[in-house]
Design a protein around this motif. Structure first.
Motif, PDB file in Angstrom:
ATOM      1  N   GLU A 175       0.859  -1.180   0.000  1.00  0.00           N
ATOM      2  CA  GLU A 175       0.000   0.000   0.000  1.00  0.00           C
ATOM      3  C   GLU A 175       0.896   1.230   0.000  1.00  0.00           C
ATOM      4  N   CYS A 176       0.698   2.090  -0.978  1.00  0.00           N
ATOM      5  CA  CYS A 176       1.599   3.233  -1.143  1.00  0.00           C
ATOM      6  C   CYS A 176       0.859   4.556  -1.026  1.00  0.00           C
ATOM      7  N   LEU A 230       7.078   7.869  -3.300  1.00  0.00           N
ATOM      8  CA  LEU A 230       6.117   6.867  -2.847  1.00  0.00           C
ATOM      9  C   LEU A 230       6.617   6.275  -1.530  1.00  0.00           C
ATOM     10  N   CYS A 275       5.677   3.243   0.834  1.00  0.00           N
ATOM     11  CA  CYS A 275       4.885   2.012   0.783  1.00  0.00           C
ATOM     12  C   CYS A 275       5.102   1.195   2.048  1.00  0.00           C
ATOM     13  N   LYS A 276       4.017   0.612   2.565  1.00  0.00           N
ATOM     14  CA  LYS A 276       4.108  -0.247   3.748  1.00  0.00           C
ATOM     15  C   LYS A 276       4.945  -1.475   3.407  1.00  0.00           C
TER      16      LYS A 276
END
Length: 148
Positions: A83-84, A100, A102-103
């Motif tokens: 997820e970003c 970005l 991201c997780k």
């Protein structure tokens, strides 16, 4: 009489300076219409890069309306792992660039650059891994219906 004219001129100068200061302090929202891309039907080729080699392109078609927001139109393709969230967005009349976050993944950066109002290229680069996605977009034709 000279005193009134001098005060009037000073008041005008102060008003002008205040107006300029307010204009400089107010964030300027760019009009999506000033972005250098033509509306119409766009053919977008997305290639995933593995070990430095671009894979087979995924073809996407997208109808761009007049005055469409460039961020939702031309920066929506950026697939990255996890997820970003896009941050540090920088927009010029012919380019978009952003970071970005991201997780569970390394930080990444992305960009699209228009060489004309009908063509652009771009990529996503992950810190420590290099380029992971390439994109190329070309305006194909006018949109004929909302379903284009």
């Amino acid at each position: 009489m000279m005193m009134k004219v001098s005060l009037l001129k000073t008041g005008i100068r102060v008003t002008a300076v205040c107006a300029l200061a307010l204009a400089a302090a107010t964030p300027v929202q760019a009009d999506p219409g000033d972005f250098g891309a033509m509306p119409g039907l766009w053919k977008i080729l997305v290639r995933h890069v593995i070990n430095g080699k671009a894979g087979k392109p995924e073809v996407h078609w997208h109808c761009v309306d007049e005055g469409a927001d460039p961020w939702t139109t031309f920066a929506a393709w950026t697939p990255a792992e996890g997820e970003c969230t896009a941050t540090d967005q920088q927009r010029r009349s012919t380019s978009l660039a952003w970071k970005l976050t991201c997780k569970g993944a390394s930080p990444a950066s992305a960009h699209v650059d228009f060489d004309s109002a009908k063509h652009y290229t771009g990529s996503v680069t992950v810190e420590g891994r290099g380029e992971i996605t390439q994109v190329e977009g070309a305006r194909y034709a006018a949109c004929t219906s909302p379903q284009d």
